[in-house]
Design a protein around this motif. Structure first.
Motif, mmCIF file in Angstrom:
data_model
loop_
_atom_site.group_PDB
_atom_site.id
_atom_site.type_symbol
_atom_site.label_atom_id
_atom_site.label_comp_id
_atom_site.label_asym_id
_atom_site.label_seq_id
_atom_site.Cartn_x
_atom_site.Cartn_y
_atom_site.Cartn_z
ATOM 1 N N GLU A 22 1.007 -1.261 -0.196
ATOM 2 C CA GLU A 22 0.009 0.001 0.105
ATOM 3 C C GLU A 22 0.909 1.411 0.136
ATOM 4 O O GLU A 22 0.886 2.041 -0.873
ATOM 5 C CB GLU A 22 -0.853 -0.368 1.305
ATOM 6 C CG GLU A 22 -1.873 1.267 1.264
ATOM 7 C CD GLU A 22 -2.787 1.066 2.342
ATOM 8 O OE1 GLU A 22 -2.960 2.272 2.996
ATOM 9 O OE2 GLU A 22 -3.137 0.142 3.003
ATOM 10 N N ALA A 23 1.939 1.338 0.749
ATOM 11 C CA ALA A 23 2.876 2.366 0.838
ATOM 12 C C ALA A 23 3.424 2.601 -0.351
ATOM 13 O O ALA A 23 3.669 3.687 -0.846
ATOM 14 C CB ALA A 23 3.799 2.354 2.115
ATOM 15 N N ILE A 24 4.153 1.637 -1.138
ATOM 16 C CA ILE A 24 4.560 1.714 -2.319
ATOM 17 C C ILE A 24 3.753 2.140 -3.155
ATOM 18 O O ILE A 24 4.070 2.951 -4.099
ATOM 19 C CB ILE A 24 5.324 0.341 -2.696
ATOM 20 C CG1 ILE A 24 6.316 -0.133 -1.837
ATOM 21 C CG2 ILE A 24 5.665 0.281 -4.149
ATOM 22 C CD1 ILE A 24 6.872 -1.559 -1.894
ATOM 23 N N THR A 25 2.552 1.594 -3.257
ATOM 24 C CA THR A 25 1.549 2.186 -4.332
ATOM 25 C C THR A 25 1.210 3.657 -4.188
ATOM 26 O O THR A 25 1.295 4.327 -5.038
ATOM 27 C CB THR A 25 0.271 1.413 -4.187
ATOM 28 O OG1 THR A 25 0.597 0.078 -4.560
ATOM 29 C CG2 THR A 25 -0.859 1.797 -5.117
ATOM 30 N N GLU A 26 1.065 4.051 -3.046
ATOM 31 C CA GLU A 26 0.648 5.488 -2.730
ATOM 32 C C GLU A 26 1.903 6.416 -3.092
ATOM 33 O O GLU A 26 1.668 7.385 -3.799
ATOM 34 C CB GLU A 26 0.425 5.790 -1.045
ATOM 35 C CG GLU A 26 -0.699 5.102 -0.594
ATOM 36 C CD GLU A 26 -0.920 5.317 0.727
ATOM 37 O OE1 GLU A 26 -0.049 5.873 1.614
ATOM 38 O OE2 GLU A 26 -2.024 4.740 1.553
ATOM 39 N N SER A 27 3.034 5.961 -3.101
ATOM 40 C CA SER A 27 4.517 6.608 -3.391
ATOM 41 C C SER A 27 4.421 6.761 -4.831
ATOM 42 O O SER A 27 4.995 7.732 -5.463
ATOM 43 C CB SER A 27 5.766 5.941 -2.851
ATOM 44 O OG SER A 27 5.696 6.080 -1.587
ATOM 45 N N VAL A 28 4.071 5.639 -5.751
ATOM 46 C CA VAL A 28 4.304 5.383 -7.040
ATOM 47 C C VAL A 28 3.232 6.588 -7.652
ATOM 48 O O VAL A 28 3.598 7.132 -8.528
ATOM 49 C CB VAL A 28 4.142 4.094 -7.546
ATOM 50 C CG1 VAL A 28 3.804 4.097 -9.061
ATOM 51 C CG2 VAL A 28 5.213 3.406 -7.076
ATOM 52 N N THR A 29 1.985 6.297 -6.990
ATOM 53 C CA THR A 29 1.144 7.208 -7.543
ATOM 54 C C THR A 29 1.282 8.874 -7.317
ATOM 55 O O THR A 29 0.963 9.464 -8.255
ATOM 56 C CB THR A 29 -0.385 6.841 -6.942
ATOM 57 O OG1 THR A 29 -0.381 6.964 -5.577
ATOM 58 C CG2 THR A 29 -0.892 5.676 -7.384
ATOM 59 N N SER A 30 1.685 9.017 -6.133
ATOM 60 C CA SER A 30 2.291 10.452 -5.816
ATOM 61 C C SER A 30 3.387 11.204 -6.419
ATOM 62 O O SER A 30 3.565 12.194 -7.403
ATOM 63 C CB SER A 30 2.360 10.646 -4.379
ATOM 64 O OG SER A 30 2.963 11.856 -4.036
ATOM 65 N N VAL A 31 4.325 10.242 -6.669
ATOM 66 C CA VAL A 31 5.471 10.736 -7.416
ATOM 67 C C VAL A 31 5.670 10.711 -8.947
ATOM 68 O O VAL A 31 5.945 11.654 -9.722
ATOM 69 C CB VAL A 31 6.905 9.990 -6.780
ATOM 70 C CG1 VAL A 31 8.250 10.201 -7.607
ATOM 71 C CG2 VAL A 31 6.946 10.254 -5.485
ATOM 72 N N LEU A 32 4.916 9.634 -9.371
ATOM 73 C CA LEU A 32 5.090 9.305 -11.008
ATOM 74 C C LEU A 32 3.780 9.464 -11.651
ATOM 75 O O LEU A 32 3.603 9.641 -12.757
ATOM 76 C CB LEU A 32 5.177 7.802 -11.132
ATOM 77 C CG LEU A 32 6.707 7.262 -10.780
ATOM 78 C CD1 LEU A 32 6.979 6.046 -11.220
ATOM 79 C CD2 LEU A 32 7.843 8.193 -11.076
ATOM 80 N N GLY A 33 2.578 9.819 -10.870
ATOM 81 C CA GLY A 33 1.352 10.089 -11.416
ATOM 82 C C GLY A 33 0.590 9.032 -12.078
ATOM 83 O O GLY A 33 -0.272 9.591 -12.858
ATOM 84 N N TYR A 34 0.879 8.099 -11.816
ATOM 85 C CA TYR A 34 0.141 6.675 -12.186
ATOM 86 C C TYR A 34 -1.320 6.584 -11.250
ATOM 87 O O TYR A 34 -0.999 6.882 -10.084
ATOM 88 C CB TYR A 34 0.762 5.559 -12.305
ATOM 89 C CG TYR A 34 1.759 5.531 -13.309
ATOM 90 C CD1 TYR A 34 1.491 5.367 -14.737
ATOM 91 C CD2 TYR A 34 3.226 5.428 -12.849
ATOM 92 C CE1 TYR A 34 2.622 5.300 -15.591
ATOM 93 C CE2 TYR A 34 4.251 5.356 -13.870
ATOM 94 C CZ TYR A 34 3.912 5.441 -15.206
ATOM 95 O OH TYR A 34 4.846 5.287 -16.074
ATOM 96 N N GLY A 35 -2.376 5.998 -11.813
ATOM 97 C CA GLY A 35 -3.406 5.798 -10.926
ATOM 98 C C GLY A 35 -2.995 4.444 -10.044
ATOM 99 O O GLY A 35 -2.307 3.710 -10.717
ATOM 100 N N ASP A 36 -3.572 4.316 -8.963
ATOM 101 C CA ASP A 36 -3.062 3.128 -8.190
ATOM 102 C C ASP A 36 -3.848 1.720 -9.065
ATOM 103 O O ASP A 36 -3.139 0.675 -8.544
ATOM 104 C CB ASP A 36 -3.820 3.197 -6.914
ATOM 105 C CG ASP A 36 -5.310 3.104 -6.635
ATOM 106 O OD1 ASP A 36 -6.048 3.301 -7.890
ATOM 107 O OD2 ASP A 36 -5.857 3.095 -5.454
ATOM 108 N N ASP A 37 -4.776 1.790 -9.933
ATOM 109 C CA ASP A 37 -5.171 0.710 -10.693
ATOM 110 C C ASP A 37 -4.199 0.198 -11.580
ATOM 111 O O ASP A 37 -4.191 -0.924 -12.156
ATOM 112 C CB ASP A 37 -6.232 1.087 -11.279
ATOM 113 C CG ASP A 37 -6.207 2.049 -12.225
ATOM 114 O OD1 ASP A 37 -5.789 3.113 -12.274
ATOM 115 O OD2 ASP A 37 -7.198 2.249 -13.106
ATOM 116 N N SER A 38 -3.130 0.837 -11.929
ATOM 117 C CA SER A 38 -2.123 0.575 -12.934
ATOM 118 C C SER A 38 -0.657 0.289 -12.031
ATOM 119 O O SER A 38 0.168 -0.395 -13.025
ATOM 120 C CB SER A 38 -1.836 1.947 -13.720
ATOM 121 O OG SER A 38 -1.112 2.857 -12.913
#
Length: 75
Positions: A22-38
């Motif tokens: 969950e933390a990794i997903t949150e970071s990826v979406t925040s930093v890279l701008g991807y949606g969590d579904d991707s």
């Protein structure tokens, strides 16, 4: 996309892995701008006795150009 693989020693609970995913997903979406579904996150458990052979030498020593955080160094 992206797919993140976390290699770690065995022994972490399902709850710990879920929290980290969950933390990794949150970071990826925040930093890279991807949606969590991707975003997908996988865990690969590697025994401590096999760490040097299966992770350290091939992934850390063998691919320094891909390493953005080296072990033993603070960011």
């Amino acid at each position: 996309m992206p797919h993140i693989i976390v290699k770690l020693w065995p022994g972490k609970s399902t709850q710990q892995k879920a929290k980290l995913a969950e933390a990794i997903t949150e970071s990826v979406t925040s930093v890279l701008g991807y949606g969590d579904d991707s975003v997908s996150v996988a865990f690969e458990e590697v025994q401590a006795a096999e760490w040097a052979e299966k992770v350290y030498r091939p992934d850390i020593v063998g691919k320094p150009e891909q390493l953005f955080k080296k072990p033993g160094y603070s960011m």
